[in-house]
Design a protein around this motif. Structure first.
Motif, PDB file in Angstrom:
ATOM      1  N   LYS A  77      72.638 -44.052 -14.638  1.00 17.83           N
ATOM      2  CA  LYS A  77      70.729 -44.238 -15.313  1.00 17.83           C
ATOM      3  C   LYS A  77      70.849 -44.950 -16.240  1.00 17.83           C
ATOM      4  O   LYS A  77      70.284 -45.320 -16.834  1.00 17.83           O
ATOM      5  CB  LYS A  77      70.449 -42.984 -14.830  1.00 17.83           C
ATOM      6  CG  LYS A  77      70.494 -43.010 -13.173  1.00 17.83           C
ATOM      7  CD  LYS A  77      69.921 -41.628 -13.219  1.00 17.83           C
ATOM      8  CE  LYS A  77      69.583 -41.560 -10.949  1.00 17.83           C
ATOM      9  NZ  LYS A  77      69.338 -40.429 -10.864  1.00 17.83           N
ATOM     10  N   GLU A  78      71.605 -43.448 -17.908  1.00 21.25           N
ATOM     11  CA  GLU A  78      71.349 -43.749 -19.300  1.00 21.25           C
ATOM     12  C   GLU A  78      71.936 -45.133 -19.463  1.00 21.25           C
ATOM     13  O   GLU A  78      71.473 -45.748 -20.314  1.00 21.25           O
ATOM     14  CB  GLU A  78      71.790 -42.794 -19.659  1.00 21.25           C
ATOM     15  CG  GLU A  78      71.511 -41.457 -19.226  1.00 21.25           C
ATOM     16  CD  GLU A  78      70.341 -40.933 -20.079  1.00 21.25           C
ATOM     17  OE1 GLU A  78      69.705 -41.253 -20.623  1.00 21.25           O
ATOM     18  OE2 GLU A  78      69.104 -40.418 -19.056  1.00 21.25           O
ATOM     19  N   LYS A 121      69.565 -47.759 -18.562  1.00 20.45           N
ATOM     20  CA  LYS A 121      68.026 -47.640 -19.480  1.00 20.45           C
ATOM     21  C   LYS A 121      68.171 -47.742 -20.811  1.00 20.45           C
ATOM     22  O   LYS A 121      66.976 -48.798 -21.255  1.00 20.45           O
ATOM     23  CB  LYS A 121      68.143 -45.870 -19.402  1.00 20.45           C
ATOM     24  CG  LYS A 121      66.468 -45.415 -18.551  1.00 20.45           C
ATOM     25  CD  LYS A 121      66.638 -44.233 -18.789  1.00 20.45           C
ATOM     26  CE  LYS A 121      67.369 -43.167 -18.730  1.00 20.45           C
ATOM     27  NZ  LYS A 121      66.682 -41.795 -18.493  1.00 20.45           N
ATOM     28  N   ASN A 169      68.160 -52.071 -21.133  1.00 22.30           N
ATOM     29  CA  ASN A 169      66.501 -52.406 -21.348  1.00 22.30           C
ATOM     30  C   ASN A 169      65.927 -52.003 -21.979  1.00 22.30           C
ATOM     31  O   ASN A 169      64.900 -52.199 -22.179  1.00 22.30           O
ATOM     32  CB  ASN A 169      66.425 -52.008 -19.593  1.00 22.30           C
ATOM     33  CG  ASN A 169      67.126 -53.135 -18.209  1.00 22.30           C
ATOM     34  OD1 ASN A 169      66.529 -53.924 -18.305  1.00 22.30           O
ATOM     35  ND2 ASN A 169      68.395 -52.300 -17.837  1.00 22.30           N
ATOM     36  N   ILE A 184      64.986 -49.051 -23.389  1.00 23.36           N
ATOM     37  CA  ILE A 184      64.362 -47.590 -22.789  1.00 23.36           C
ATOM     38  C   ILE A 184      65.060 -46.939 -23.289  1.00 23.36           C
ATOM     39  O   ILE A 184      65.856 -46.127 -22.969  1.00 23.36           O
ATOM     40  CB  ILE A 184      64.069 -47.640 -21.215  1.00 23.36           C
ATOM     41  CG1 ILE A 184      63.904 -49.099 -20.494  1.00 23.36           C
ATOM     42  CG2 ILE A 184      63.190 -46.647 -21.122  1.00 23.36           C
ATOM     43  CD1 ILE A 184      64.006 -48.918 -18.858  1.00 23.36           C
ATOM     44  N   GLU A 185      64.453 -45.838 -24.402  1.00 19.55           N
ATOM     45  CA  GLU A 185      64.063 -44.369 -25.205  1.00 19.55           C
ATOM     46  C   GLU A 185      63.382 -43.550 -23.919  1.00 19.55           C
ATOM     47  O   GLU A 185      62.179 -44.063 -24.380  1.00 19.55           O
ATOM     48  CB  GLU A 185      64.089 -44.632 -26.207  1.00 19.55           C
ATOM     49  CG  GLU A 185      64.762 -43.506 -27.367  1.00 19.55           C
ATOM     50  CD  GLU A 185      64.518 -43.578 -29.024  1.00 19.55           C
ATOM     51  OE1 GLU A 185      64.275 -42.458 -28.894  1.00 19.55           O
ATOM     52  OE2 GLU A 185      63.985 -44.449 -28.799  1.00 19.55           O
ATOM     53  N   ILE A 186      64.499 -42.197 -23.946  1.00 19.56           N
ATOM     54  CA  ILE A 186      63.460 -41.184 -23.882  1.00 19.56           C
ATOM     55  C   ILE A 186      63.801 -40.054 -24.676  1.00 19.56           C
ATOM     56  O   ILE A 186      64.911 -39.643 -24.937  1.00 19.56           O
ATOM     57  CB  ILE A 186      63.874 -40.016 -21.939  1.00 19.56           C
ATOM     58  CG1 ILE A 186      63.226 -41.522 -21.000  1.00 19.56           C
ATOM     59  CG2 ILE A 186      63.197 -39.763 -21.778  1.00 19.56           C
ATOM     60  CD1 ILE A 186      63.018 -41.711 -20.085  1.00 19.56           C
ATOM     61  N   ILE A 189      57.960 -41.799 -23.639  1.00 18.47           N
ATOM     62  CA  ILE A 189      59.203 -42.857 -23.264  1.00 18.47           C
ATOM     63  C   ILE A 189      58.847 -43.585 -24.380  1.00 18.47           C
ATOM     64  O   ILE A 189      57.945 -44.681 -24.173  1.00 18.47           O
ATOM     65  CB  ILE A 189      58.704 -43.184 -22.041  1.00 18.47           C
ATOM     66  CG1 ILE A 189      59.498 -42.105 -20.490  1.00 18.47           C
ATOM     67  CG2 ILE A 189      58.983 -44.192 -21.483  1.00 18.47           C
ATOM     68  CD1 ILE A 189      58.842 -42.288 -19.953  1.00 18.47           C
ATOM     69  N   GLN A 210      59.735 -47.548 -24.699  1.00 19.70           N
ATOM     70  CA  GLN A 210      60.041 -49.203 -23.878  1.00 19.70           C
ATOM     71  C   GLN A 210      60.758 -50.444 -25.344  1.00 19.70           C
ATOM     72  O   GLN A 210      59.868 -50.730 -25.983  1.00 19.70           O
ATOM     73  CB  GLN A 210      58.946 -49.906 -23.388  1.00 19.70           C
ATOM     74  CG  GLN A 210      58.257 -48.414 -22.341  1.00 19.70           C
ATOM     75  CD  GLN A 210      59.685 -48.992 -20.667  1.00 19.70           C
ATOM     76  OE1 GLN A 210      60.502 -48.954 -21.071  1.00 19.70           O
ATOM     77  NE2 GLN A 210      59.190 -48.005 -20.313  1.00 19.70           N
TER      78      GLN A 210
END
Length: 420
Positions: free
Chosen positions: A335-336, A339, A342, A344-346, A362, A364
């Motif tokens: 999953k990481e 992310k 693509n 995506i940083e959380i 989040i 993007q």
């Protein structure tokens, strides 16, 4: 997957099918430990078994509701079956119940699959905390409803013999009560008609007795070889009395009342003939569930319901109790990676909302990059448009300087009423 230190056995088709039923990732499980593979095999097996039980229970409930009504004991014995064999299945209803059972089983299977796959693993420990239980309450509630819908048809099938006997007794009671009520309704109407008939019947009886007496006297007089005037007088009285009897029997009032009584008796007979049909209607699913509760009692009924609830809710509790395993870590890693691929940083627990709850931020990055490119493109287009307008203005000014008359339209004013 082959390794130097560990080699996992290839999964069978049935194992992969149960993995899919449990909502597990086959790619990760094939690279995980055998314990993880068996764990999701068992979860999928429970879900498949629940779907099958739901399909059977739903089909049986459908058949019980829509089957032909009849005597609870021998309602399936057909008149055409001369040999005395029992035709225990109504084919058209069975086919409809089969289709419904398949659809219902697939619905419950899909719903169970969603409930189990959407249930998280909690905090990764064996203990079920209050927070985990609170988050799982909606899924537990839906699972309990599904368990009850499955348990009731199975319960009435388990006690079918006892239910049929009790239901047959109720049908007989219902039939007798219907007959008594029908008789009470029609007998009151018949009694009214009979009260009017009795008066005419009494008068007819009196006249018939008088006629019989005169007939006896006439026979005695005729025993002589030469009947006298007395026999003639008696004969005259008999003829007159016979005319009176005939007129009274054919009187409009007597014929009308007697016809109305016969019509009421026919209606009563038809209503009584329908008593068995109405009593057979006391054979629905709700009535069988009521009788089942009377026969089994609350303890056994509750035990059966709890058994199916345990089967239905076990996967949810097990997922909350599962300790994190290699499958979970590899799933999080994938999953990481997705992310990160693509952009995506959380940023976890980045800020607090108005209620004091920590929230994640989040970011993007892919979206931000495209947004910056779009903004820069729009700004460049705006600058180019401005430069083009400035250049166009300068060019027009040069044309005006060289030929101003091209841009001026001279018109001679004309006054109304004046000659030019």
């Amino acid at each position: 997957m082959s390794r130097d230190f560990y080699r996992s056995s290839p999964p069978s088709f049935l194992m992969r099918l149960f993995w899919k039923a449990a909502g597990a990732d086959r790619y990760i499980l094939e690279r995980s430990t055998y314990g993880d593979q068996v764990k999701y095999l068992c979860l999928g097996g429970i879900i498949v078994a629940t779907g099958l039980m739901a399909g059977l229970a739903g089909g049986y409930a459908f058949y019980t509701i829509f089957e032909p009504r009849g005597n609870a004991i021998n309602s399936f014995k057909t008149a055409a079956d001369i040999s005395g064999n029992y035709n225990s299945i109504d084919i058209p209803t069975m086919l409809k119940a089969l289709v419904f059972g398949i659809i219902w089983g697939l619905m419950i299977f899909n719903l169970d699959r969603f409930i189990v796959s959407s249930t998280g693993k909690g905090d990764g420990t064996e203990e079920i905390t209050r927070k985990e239980l609170k988050g799982a309450l909606p899924r537990l509630f839906m699972g309990a409803i599904i368990a009850m819908t499955i348990s009731k048809p199975v319960e009435i099938r388990m006690f079918k013999t006892e239910i049929d006997i009790k239901l047959h007794e109720k049908q007989i009671e219902q039939q007798q009560a219907y007959k008594a009520k029908t008789d009470s309704i029609f007998n009151s109407e018949i009694a009214k008609k009979e009260s009017g008939i009795e008066k005419i019947e009494a008068e007819l009886t009196d006249k018939r007795q008088r006629y019989k007496k005169l007939e006896d006297d006439y026979i005695k007089q005729c025993e002589n070889r030469y009947p006298g005037p007395i026999a003639a007088a008696i004969k005259q009285q008999m003829d007159a009395l016979a005319q009176e009897i005939k007129a009274l029997e054919n009187s409009p009032e007597y014929v009308k009342v007697k016809g109305e009584k016969e019509e009421i008796e026919k209606r009563r007979e038809a209503a009584l003939n329908q008593s068995q049909k109405y009593a057979a209607g006391l054979d629905g699913l709700l009535e069988r569930i009521k009788i089942c509760h009377e026969i089994s009692g609350p303890v056994i009924s509750l035990f059966i319901t709890l058994l199916f609830m345990a089967i239905e809710l076990t996967p949810i509790f097990f997922k909350l109790m599962l300790i994190k395993s290699p499958y979970d870590y590899m799933e999080e890693n994938i999953k990481e990676l997705i992310k990160a691929e693509n952009g995506i940083e959380i940023q976890y627990n980045y800020y607090q909302d108005r209620e004091g709850h920590e929230r994640d931020k989040i970011v993007q990055h892919q979206v931000l990059r495209l947004l910056k490119e779009k903004i820069a493109l729009l700004e460049a287009q705006s600058q180019l448009s401005e430069a083009a307008l400035n250049r166009w203005t300068d060019k027009k000014k040069e044309q005006i300087h060289d030929n101003p008359e091209l841009f001026v339209n001279e018109t001679q004013p004309q006054d109304k009423g004046l000659a030019v």
